[in-house]
Design a protein around this motif. Structure first.
Motif, PDB file in Angstrom:
ATOM      1  N   THR A  91       0.854  -1.180   0.026  1.00  0.00           N
ATOM      2  CA  THR A  91      -0.025   0.001  -0.004  1.00  0.00           C
ATOM      3  C   THR A  91       0.900   1.370   0.048  1.00  0.00           C
ATOM      4  N   ILE A  92       2.083   1.029   0.732  1.00  0.00           N
ATOM      5  CA  ILE A  92       2.951   2.443   0.915  1.00  0.00           C
ATOM      6  C   ILE A  92       3.428   2.705  -0.320  1.00  0.00           C
ATOM      7  N   THR A  93       3.836   1.870  -1.241  1.00  0.00           N
ATOM      8  CA  THR A  93       4.332   2.237  -2.611  1.00  0.00           C
ATOM      9  C   THR A  93       3.708   2.700  -3.713  1.00  0.00           C
ATOM     10  N   LYS A  94       2.440   2.805  -3.453  1.00  0.00           N
ATOM     11  CA  LYS A  94       1.633   3.136  -4.602  1.00  0.00           C
ATOM     12  C   LYS A  94       1.955   4.380  -5.388  1.00  0.00           C
ATOM     13  N   ASN A  95       2.384   4.516  -6.511  1.00  0.00           N
ATOM     14  CA  ASN A  95       2.707   5.441  -7.308  1.00  0.00           C
ATOM     15  C   ASN A  95       4.172   5.891  -6.902  1.00  0.00           C
ATOM     16  N   LYS A 154       2.511  10.407   1.847  1.00  0.00           N
ATOM     17  CA  LYS A 154       1.369  10.465   1.420  1.00  0.00           C
ATOM     18  C   LYS A 154       0.402   9.177   1.566  1.00  0.00           C
ATOM     19  N   ASN A 155       0.856   8.139   1.056  1.00  0.00           N
ATOM     20  CA  ASN A 155       0.165   6.894   0.807  1.00  0.00           C
ATOM     21  C   ASN A 155       0.053   6.451   2.479  1.00  0.00           C
ATOM     22  N   ASP A 205      -3.913   6.459   2.804  1.00  0.00           N
ATOM     23  CA  ASP A 205      -4.113   5.073   2.635  1.00  0.00           C
ATOM     24  C   ASP A 205      -4.038   3.944   3.773  1.00  0.00           C
TER      25      ASP A 205
END
Ligand code: XMP
Length: 515
Positions: free
Chosen positions: A116-120, A185-186, A190
């Motif tokens: 989840t933390i590395t989205k984009n 941000k993630n 998220d």
């Protein structure tokens, strides 16, 4: 009122405030707590997540390897950065070792799994990140998986998606990590699901209400220099405690040319603030006579400011507090903000330069903020553009720009050179593209020729830097014609200077000021 927050636990990293700043930039309120004060952190529905900062400590030392159990017991998301990643891993059952291969500076990260933390965050499964560590995690705790590796850090990102625990070996908070802010941000939105409620208007309201509480019915003097920081403090106080506020403006004789007139006009006429003007030029010069050591100069100036504030506080009577516009970079270079371990670079006059014993208690509402955040607050307080975008000017003023001994003659020479530089920057539309610019006087004289005569005069150094927050900076790339014009103008019109040089050092390894 903003209640939801992220708690940042500070282990003494130079970058802890950068984490807080990135969190604020993303519209979230955060509080920093020194790791030594984290005992029995109690469950609070408003704490949505915890970030563990980096720091100079090592988990391989038993004394500094223990994470307070209350942090884990909260059962909320945790993001560990650098030392924070190592202490989290160690305390959840992983292993950390000192590595022979240190990683300082840029490193290439390779993505091995999704999180989840590395989205984009990755571009084609790789990314450039900024590392600064010697220890490495060699075994990850149960329930964790590896998300990314670098050449020397097998576990550069790890995650336990069920528990919402994340460990990152590099620094996502520094600008050299590409997309670092995306990771934060993630984590915030998220993982922690915190709401986006923070902005400079809220910050202004919170600061005003804190100031009201902090000062009660007591009288306050505010050290006003006319720069954006102290102007913002004065206006916040005016809103919080109007009748109990007196601003004091000290002319150290080390200000830019004609600066005192501008300040008096703005604050007395425009803002209708009670302002006491003290001309202490002679006193400052007297106390600085013969001193060339930069730290000594800073300490003398810091003490003199306090001596004068206390002297005038006595005249006004019943003054309990002295407010000043100390910013985060002043604090971190003088000492750590939260009392955690970090190293001293120079004593900023309003922090490390203060005398040990003071009768007045300090109020520093901007102590954890950066210049650009203060400028945003200034907009909320209707400060004029001229003040908002004025280049920073240090409290010790020209004393730390006249290298070596400070004399009246040198101050005059420098004031004239600096005025020419500033005017030309404004005329050429450079001023607003530069974070800070100034002229300095070097303690060397060189031989020149003017007309048919020999000259033997001082060297003027020009410095202009770009920066985001004063913590790092790069020299400004002027075109050659501009530099030529300035050099010519200064040498032709300032008696006492026959040579001009331009400083092309970045920070680090240099600092913005020369002393
Ligand atoms: P350095 O030289 O540390 O400067 O890279 C970072 C920023 O801080 C300002 N500065 C000071 N400001 N009192 C201040 O109010 C001080 O003693 C002081 N020393 C440096 C410097 O002008 C730059 O903006």
């Amino acid at each position: 009122m903003v209640r939801e927050k992220i708690v940042i636990i500070d282990f003494g990293s130079q970058f802890t405030q950068l984490i807080a700043r990135k969190v604020r930039e993303l519209g979230v309120y955060s509080e920093i707590i020194n790791f030594k004060k984290v005992k029995n952190l109690t469950k609070n529905k408003f704490i949505k997540g915890i970030i563990l900062s980096g720091g100079p400590l090592t988990v391989t030392n038993k004394k500094t390897a223990k994470l307070d159990t209350s942090i884990i017991n909260l059962k909320i998301p945790i993001l560990g950065i650098c030392y924070g990643h190592q202490i989290l891993s160690k305390n959840l059952g992983g292993k950390v070792k000192s590595s022979k291969k240190r990683e300082f500076g840029r490193a290439v990260l390779k993505c091995t799994s999704k999180s989840t933390i590395t989205k984009n965050f990755f571009k084609k499964k790789t990314n450039l990140v900024w590392m600064s560590h010697q220890d490495i995690v060699t075994k990850i705790p149960e329930g964790f998986k590896k998300i990314a590796s670098s050449a020397n850090s097998k576990f550069a990102i790890i995650s336990n998606e069920n528990k919402k625990y994340y460990g990152i070996q590099f620094h996502p908070e520094v600008s050299h990590t590409r997309n670092g802010k995306v990771l934060i941000k993630n984590f915030l939105f998220d993982v922690c699901k915190i709401k986006h409620l923070w902005n400079s208007k809220k910050q202004k309201e919170i600061l005003i209400s804190k100031l009201k509480k902090q000062t009660g019915n007591n009288k306050v003097i505010c050290a006003l220099s006319g720069g954006v920081d102290s102007s913002v403090v004065a206006l916040l106080l005016q809103k919080a405690i109007k009748k109990n506020l007196t601003c004091i403006f000290i002319n150290t004789g080390l200000l830019r040319k004609n600066e005192e007139k501008e300040v008096i006009k703005t604050f007395r006429k425009k803002f209708k603030i009670k302002l006491v003007y003290i001309n202490a030029s002679k006193l400052f010069l007297k106390k600085l006579r013969g001193i060339s050591n930069p730290e000594k100069k800073r300490k003398i100036i810091g003490k003199l400011f306090i001596y004068l504030f206390e002297k005038y506080a006595k005249k006004i009577k019943k003054i309990k507090f002295l407010a000043q516009g100390t910013l985060y970079p002043d604090v971190i270079e003088s000492k750590s903000v939260t009392g955690s371990p970090s190293s001293k670079i120079k004593s900023h006059h309003n922090v490390g330069g203060l005398p040990k014993k003071m009768k007045l208690s300090l109020i520093e509402p901007l102590r954890e903020l950066f210049k650009d955040e203060v400028r945003k607050l200034g907009v909320q307080l209707s400060l004029s553009k001229a003040i908002l975008h004025r280049h920073p000017f240090p409290g010790p003023g020209l004393a730390i720009r006249i290298l070596g001994k400070v004399t009246k003659e040198k101050v005059e020479i420098l004031k004239n050179a600096d005025l020419i530089f500033m005017n030309e920057l404004i005329k050429s539309n450079y001023y607003n593209k530069i974070w800070q610019a100034y002229a300095a006087l070097l303690p060397v004289r060189t031989v020149g020729v003017m007309g048919d005569s020999r000259t033997y005069e001082y060297t003027c150094l020009l410095r202009a830097v770009t920066s985001e927050d004063g913590m790092t900076a790069d020299f400004f790339n002027f075109n050659r014609t501009f530099l030529q014009k300035i050099s010519n103008k200064i040498v032709n019109s300032v008696e006492g200077i026959n040579r001009v040089v331009y400083d092309i050092t970045s920070k680090p390894p240099g600092t913005i000021e020369l002393e």
